[in-house]
Write an enzyme that holds these catalytic residues in place. Structure first.
Site, PDB file in Angstrom:
ATOM      1  N   ASP A 166       0.803  -1.228   0.000  1.00 15.93           N
ATOM      2  CA  ASP A 166       0.000   0.000   0.000  1.00 15.93           C
ATOM      3  C   ASP A 166       0.835   1.277   0.000  1.00 15.93           C
ATOM      4  O   ASP A 166       0.304   2.357  -0.245  1.00 15.93           O
ATOM      5  CB  ASP A 166      -0.937   0.004   1.221  1.00 15.93           C
ATOM      6  CG  ASP A 166      -1.998  -1.064   1.075  1.00 15.93           C
ATOM      7  OD1 ASP A 166      -2.497  -1.237  -0.048  1.00 15.93           O
ATOM      8  OD2 ASP A 166      -2.301  -1.734   2.078  1.00 15.93           O
TER       9      ASP A 166
ATOM     10  N   ARG B 156      -9.826   4.477   0.673  1.00 16.58           N
ATOM     11  CA  ARG B 156      -8.390   4.769   0.799  1.00 16.58           C
ATOM     12  C   ARG B 156      -7.842   5.646  -0.333  1.00 16.58           C
ATOM     13  O   ARG B 156      -6.740   6.180  -0.222  1.00 16.58           O
ATOM     14  CB  ARG B 156      -7.596   3.455   0.833  1.00 16.58           C
ATOM     15  CG  ARG B 156      -7.923   2.563   2.011  1.00 16.58           C
ATOM     16  CD  ARG B 156      -7.417   3.179   3.308  1.00 16.58           C
ATOM     17  NE  ARG B 156      -7.825   2.421   4.472  1.00 16.58           N
ATOM     18  CZ  ARG B 156      -7.200   1.344   4.930  1.00 16.58           C
ATOM     19  NH1 ARG B 156      -6.135   0.899   4.309  1.00 16.58           N
ATOM     20  NH2 ARG B 156      -7.643   0.728   5.999  1.00 16.58           N
TER      21      ARG B 156
ATOM     22  N   HIS C  59      -9.905  -2.807  -0.894  1.00 16.94           N
ATOM     23  CA  HIS C  59      -9.116  -2.301  -2.027  1.00 16.94           C
ATOM     24  C   HIS C  59      -9.605  -2.906  -3.347  1.00 16.94           C
ATOM     25  O   HIS C  59     -10.227  -3.970  -3.359  1.00 16.94           O
ATOM     26  CB  HIS C  59      -7.642  -2.706  -1.867  1.00 16.94           C
ATOM     27  CG  HIS C  59      -6.909  -1.980  -0.784  1.00 16.94           C
ATOM     28  ND1 HIS C  59      -6.196  -2.628   0.202  1.00 16.94           N
ATOM     29  CD2 HIS C  59      -6.758  -0.654  -0.550  1.00 16.94           C
ATOM     30  CE1 HIS C  59      -5.642  -1.733   0.998  1.00 16.94           C
ATOM     31  NE2 HIS C  59      -5.961  -0.530   0.572  1.00 16.94           N
TER      32      HIS C  59
ATOM     33  N   CYS D 154      -0.644  -7.767  -0.719  1.00 17.50           N
ATOM     34  CA  CYS D 154      -0.296  -6.675   0.216  1.00 17.50           C
ATOM     35  C   CYS D 154       1.085  -6.808   0.844  1.00 17.50           C
ATOM     36  O   CYS D 154       1.639  -5.819   1.303  1.00 17.50           O
ATOM     37  CB  CYS D 154      -1.243  -6.627   1.406  1.00 17.50           C
ATOM     38  SG  CYS D 154      -2.923  -6.872   1.070  1.00 17.50           S
TER      39      CYS D 154
ATOM     40  N   ARG E 173      -1.538   4.970   8.722  1.00 15.34           N
ATOM     41  CA  ARG E 173      -0.644   4.241   7.827  1.00 15.34           C
ATOM     42  C   ARG E 173       0.345   5.156   7.091  1.00 15.34           C
ATOM     43  O   ARG E 173       1.182   4.672   6.339  1.00 15.34           O
ATOM     44  CB  ARG E 173      -1.461   3.413   6.818  1.00 15.34           C
ATOM     45  CG  ARG E 173      -2.349   2.361   7.506  1.00 15.34           C
ATOM     46  CD  ARG E 173      -2.652   1.197   6.624  1.00 15.34           C
ATOM     47  NE  ARG E 173      -1.423   0.586   6.125  1.00 15.34           N
ATOM     48  CZ  ARG E 173      -1.385  -0.333   5.174  1.00 15.34           C
ATOM     49  NH1 ARG E 173      -2.497  -0.753   4.637  1.00 15.34           N
ATOM     50  NH2 ARG E 173      -0.241  -0.822   4.771  1.00 15.34           N
TER      51      ARG E 173
END
Ligand code: GLY
Length: 264
Positions: A66, A130, A160, A247, A85
């Site tokens: 990410d 996101r 996602h 991920c 994050r």
């Protein structure tokens, strides 16, 4: 040579962000052991694994995909839609600087690497909690001079874009059609997940081999029936943190002939 950047599982992973799944206890030692197996599979598939230092205060930092989008000619440092994050990108940017020209997403733009699915010179980008319009606009500005295109894709019901659809062959997508609007995707072939396994669309293609979780046997059968060569990994403890196989790494060609070329 393919490089796979990974990061050790944080001891605080139990405090991870969760958007679509309930919180469950996560055993850090089991998660670490599964992560090591995952790295070993990447090595077996020819990747040089570079594991970044653990980030004790960044619960989601194992989900390194990410933090950036790495293309052959450049890398874009992302800016997550969740504030918790955003610190993860610092160390990733330092490492990527050794491989690529770096561009940095800035406020108010947000974008998670998990929302970006590359097929050739097109980047399909999920419009999710996101990733926002400003993030997508900045991405377009960074990559257009390199002759990449961006296609926006509507995503509903999952974290996602790559929770809903991933590439499992040169022109084949593994897909959960209930989470993604397929009209903007252009693939020659689709493989639908088994409806009893809604999270089964996330697979990691490394060369011609697919890295795939053990816990989706029905969808795994569908992949094998299409003669896709699959390496299964148990990432069940990481999946409790709403993670998946794409991920946990950033994979790219170490050297690219044009990566010294600056476009101004
Ligand atoms: N726990 C993964 C994420 O929310 O980003």
């Amino acid at each position: 040579m393919l490089v796979a950047i990974t990061r050790e599982v944080s001891p605080s992973i139990s405090q991870c962000e969760l958007t679509h799944i309930p919180r469950q206890e996560i055993n850090v030692e089991v998660a670490r052991s599964q992560h090591l197996q995952y790295e070993n599979v990447l090595r077996d598939l020819g990747c040089q694994v570079r594991r970044l230092s653990v980030e004790p205060n960044l619960p989601d930092s194992v989900f390194i995909e990410d933090t950036a989008i790495v293309l052959n000619e450049l890398a874009i440092i992302a800016r997550s839609g969740v504030a918790s994050r955003r610190e993860e990108t610092r160390s990733v940017a330092e490492v990527l600087r050794g491989y690529r020209t770096i561009f940095q997403l800035t406020s108010p733009g947000t974008l998670d690497g998990g929302d970006v699915l590359q097929i050739g010179r097109t980047l399909f980008v999920g419009n999710t909690s996101r990733t926002n319009e400003s993030g997508i606009k900045q991405l377009i500005d960074f990559i257009s001079p390199y002759e990449y295109k961006v296609e926006k894709v509507q995503v509903e019901g999952c974290l996602h874009l790559k929770s809903a659809v991933t590439l499992v062959g040169e022109e084949t997508l593994l897909i959960n059609r209930s989470w993604v609007d397929t009209r903007s995707l252009r693939a020659k072939e689709y493989i639908d997940i088994d409806p009893s396994e809604p999270y089964a669309a996330n697979a990691l293609l490394v060369g011609s081999e697919l890295v795939y979780p053990t816990i989706f046997p029905k969808t795994l059968r569908r992949l094998k029936d299409r003669d896709i060569s699959v390496r299964v990994v148990d990432v069940s403890e990481l999946q409790k943190a709403e993670g998946a196989v794409t991920c946990c790494s950033l994979i790219f060609e170490e050297k690219w002939p044009d990566n010294s070329k600056q476009i101004t």
